[in-house]
Write a protein that holds these residues in place. Sequence first.
Motif, mmCIF file in Angstrom:
data_model
loop_
_atom_site.group_PDB
_atom_site.id
_atom_site.type_symbol
_atom_site.label_atom_id
_atom_site.label_comp_id
_atom_site.label_asym_id
_atom_site.label_seq_id
_atom_site.Cartn_x
_atom_site.Cartn_y
_atom_site.Cartn_z
ATOM 1 N N UNK A 347 0.805 -1.229 0.000
ATOM 2 C CA UNK A 347 0.000 0.000 0.000
ATOM 3 C C UNK A 347 0.838 1.280 0.000
ATOM 4 N N UNK A 348 2.159 1.136 -0.105
ATOM 5 C CA UNK A 348 3.007 2.309 -0.272
ATOM 6 C C UNK A 348 3.354 3.062 0.996
ATOM 7 N N UNK A 349 3.052 2.495 2.187
ATOM 8 C CA UNK A 349 3.381 3.181 3.433
ATOM 9 C C UNK A 349 4.894 3.212 3.615
ATOM 10 N N UNK A 350 5.432 4.389 3.810
ATOM 11 C CA UNK A 350 6.879 4.557 3.877
ATOM 12 C C UNK A 350 7.421 3.953 5.167
ATOM 13 N N UNK A 351 8.473 3.136 5.092
ATOM 14 C CA UNK A 351 9.076 2.561 6.309
ATOM 15 C C UNK A 351 10.000 3.566 6.989
ATOM 16 N N UNK A 352 10.218 3.354 8.295
ATOM 17 C CA UNK A 352 11.052 4.279 9.054
ATOM 18 C C UNK A 352 12.246 3.595 9.705
ATOM 19 N N UNK A 353 12.480 2.338 9.332
ATOM 20 C CA UNK A 353 13.641 1.615 9.820
ATOM 21 C C UNK A 353 14.850 1.930 8.946
ATOM 22 N N UNK A 354 15.993 2.101 9.576
ATOM 23 C CA UNK A 354 17.209 2.372 8.807
ATOM 24 C C UNK A 354 17.484 1.254 7.816
ATOM 25 N N UNK A 355 17.227 0.010 8.235
ATOM 26 C CA UNK A 355 17.493 -1.133 7.364
ATOM 27 C C UNK A 355 16.647 -1.088 6.101
ATOM 28 N N UNK A 356 15.458 -0.502 6.188
ATOM 29 C CA UNK A 356 14.566 -0.473 5.029
ATOM 30 C C UNK A 356 15.158 0.336 3.883
ATOM 31 N N UNK A 357 15.941 1.365 4.222
ATOM 32 C CA UNK A 357 16.521 2.206 3.187
ATOM 33 C C UNK A 357 17.780 1.587 2.583
ATOM 34 N N UNK A 358 18.078 0.360 2.991
ATOM 35 C CA UNK A 358 19.150 -0.417 2.375
ATOM 36 C C UNK A 358 18.606 -1.678 1.704
ATOM 37 N N UNK A 359 17.305 -1.877 1.781
ATOM 38 C CA UNK A 359 16.668 -3.083 1.264
ATOM 39 C C UNK A 359 16.440 -2.942 -0.239
ATOM 40 N N UNK A 360 17.032 -3.799 -1.069
ATOM 41 C CA UNK A 360 16.866 -3.677 -2.524
ATOM 42 C C UNK A 360 15.412 -3.736 -2.975
ATOM 43 N N UNK A 361 14.581 -4.506 -2.264
ATOM 44 C CA UNK A 361 13.175 -4.605 -2.659
ATOM 45 C C UNK A 361 12.433 -3.282 -2.427
ATOM 46 N N UNK A 362 12.811 -2.574 -1.368
ATOM 47 C CA UNK A 362 12.173 -1.294 -1.090
ATOM 48 C C UNK A 362 12.735 -0.186 -1.978
ATOM 49 N N UNK A 363 14.016 -0.277 -2.288
ATOM 50 C CA UNK A 363 14.643 0.740 -3.128
ATOM 51 C C UNK A 363 14.343 0.544 -4.611
ATOM 52 N N UNK A 364 13.772 -0.600 -4.969
ATOM 53 C CA UNK A 364 13.509 -0.892 -6.381
ATOM 54 C C UNK A 364 12.480 0.077 -6.959
ATOM 55 N N UNK A 365 12.564 0.374 -8.260
ATOM 56 C CA UNK A 365 11.561 1.252 -8.894
ATOM 57 C C UNK A 365 10.161 0.674 -8.751
ATOM 58 N N UNK A 366 9.176 1.570 -8.669
ATOM 59 C CA UNK A 366 7.785 1.140 -8.612
ATOM 60 C C UNK A 366 7.094 1.508 -9.917
ATOM 61 N N UNK A 367 6.012 0.808 -10.228
ATOM 62 C CA UNK A 367 5.289 1.076 -11.469
ATOM 63 C C UNK A 367 4.762 2.504 -11.500
ATOM 64 N N UNK A 368 4.331 3.001 -10.331
ATOM 65 C CA UNK A 368 3.718 4.331 -10.315
ATOM 66 C C UNK A 368 4.756 5.432 -10.271
ATOM 67 N N UNK A 369 5.792 5.266 -9.435
ATOM 68 C CA UNK A 369 6.693 6.374 -9.158
ATOM 69 C C UNK A 369 8.047 6.293 -9.841
ATOM 70 N N UNK A 370 8.383 5.159 -10.411
ATOM 71 C CA UNK A 370 9.701 5.075 -11.007
ATOM 72 C C UNK A 370 10.771 4.788 -9.973
ATOM 73 N N UNK A 371 11.971 5.314 -10.196
ATOM 74 C CA UNK A 371 13.117 4.819 -9.444
ATOM 75 C C UNK A 371 13.660 5.739 -8.364
ATOM 76 N N UNK A 372 13.258 6.985 -8.304
ATOM 77 C CA UNK A 372 13.932 7.912 -7.400
ATOM 78 C C UNK A 372 13.128 8.256 -6.146
#
Length: 434
Positions: A347-372
């Motif tokens: 559902x696109x809820x942004x995570x707040x764990x430091x580890x999440x911002x290193x997770x390739x699955x979370x950092x991957x581009x999304x269909x709606x928003x792209x890669x950045x």
Amino acid sequence: SEDKQTTQEPAPAETAEPAAETQPEQDASSDEKVKITIMEWDSGVAHTNDEFNVFFETFPEYRDKVEIEVVTGGSGPEDIVATMRKMTAAGETENMPDIITCNWAQVPEYYEMGIIRDVSDVYAEYGDQINDGVVNLMQYKDQYMGFPAEVKCKIWAYRKDMFEAAGVNPADVKTVDDLIAAGKKIQEVYPDSYIENYTEVPNGYDLFAYFTGNGARLADEDGNYICATDPGVREAFEFYSRMRESGVVSTTIQDFSEEWGAALNDGTLCSQVLADWFATNHLPRLCPDMGGKWGYALWPEEIAKGSESGAKLMMVNKDSANGDLAIEILTKFCYTEECAKNLYKQIGLIPYLKASFKDPEILAPTDYWGEDRMQILGQAMELLTVYPYTPNSTLEQSIIVQYLGEYLSGTKTLDDALQSAQDDMIAQIGNAYN
């Protein structure tokens, strides 16, 4: 977010019988579900139901012992705090919902009411795993007040296709003058398009987000009202006037109106200088067929620092019979990597764990928003600050927004509007911290 959308009723629980109101907190061996009530404002009810559906998918062991009931407390967080204020005065705190949502603007008032359970022990255990800016937003004075429902980073959502066609790169927009110039450049290609919408009925969330970028204060640290002389408040009023007079913003389209949704779809509004809650909770729903066309950017550098209301918190009622279980659930909801990942992916809820911002699955581009998207959000979290709200912020906001509207409509001059706002705050409140 403080929109006025129609309440959606929470989905009924699956074949479960609700726990009796007078029943004490139940343990895992109970045959009945424990009902945990969450009070949301109207537009948050559907989102919260969706979020806890993901929670139950992630932790199915809770399905048989917990029922989450999301109830509405009004059209905005101000309505909820008003209800809690009345219940506190009447000595009815045990009848409050188990979990109460609020924006950071209401945190000082809740702290003074003394009805919120301190969850410092949670942050003692998990604090070093969480984004530093988020941890700071959960604390007020000597108490950790709750858990992040959403952190309200300042985000500029924009139509990538239209900006590219006009030769506008949001990263090059550094000042308010640049923002106006960008709007005019877009109108050379799209004459009927606007980069924002500011009407004569201002939104408090817009104004206070701007305040956090220029250091505005309605009251000084001693609680004396200074909005008639504070340079940041004056400059914010002038900003809205400049934007409207420039022609790059719509002066007739109101947020969360039917016209607003249509304008976002047809390109009449090609961007919103707002917050992540708009982009996460509303834009994909309002414009479901426009995946790949919308992008994320920071606000112009001159005003990028800050947030819109800091964060939305989920706080536990100190007198809740189910308080321990509520804290257990909210801790798992917010601070386990598996749940954070599922909430983001589904559902696109942004995570707040430091580890999440290193997770390739979370950092991957999304269909709606792209890669950045996550890269930009990470930068926005580094810029997080919050307006110095007081226990009287709800009333202060209603007063200052009223007089901003009178200034924009031409009913009052800038000096008269600011002085009238200050006079009203002194007359109706006295000292900001009393």
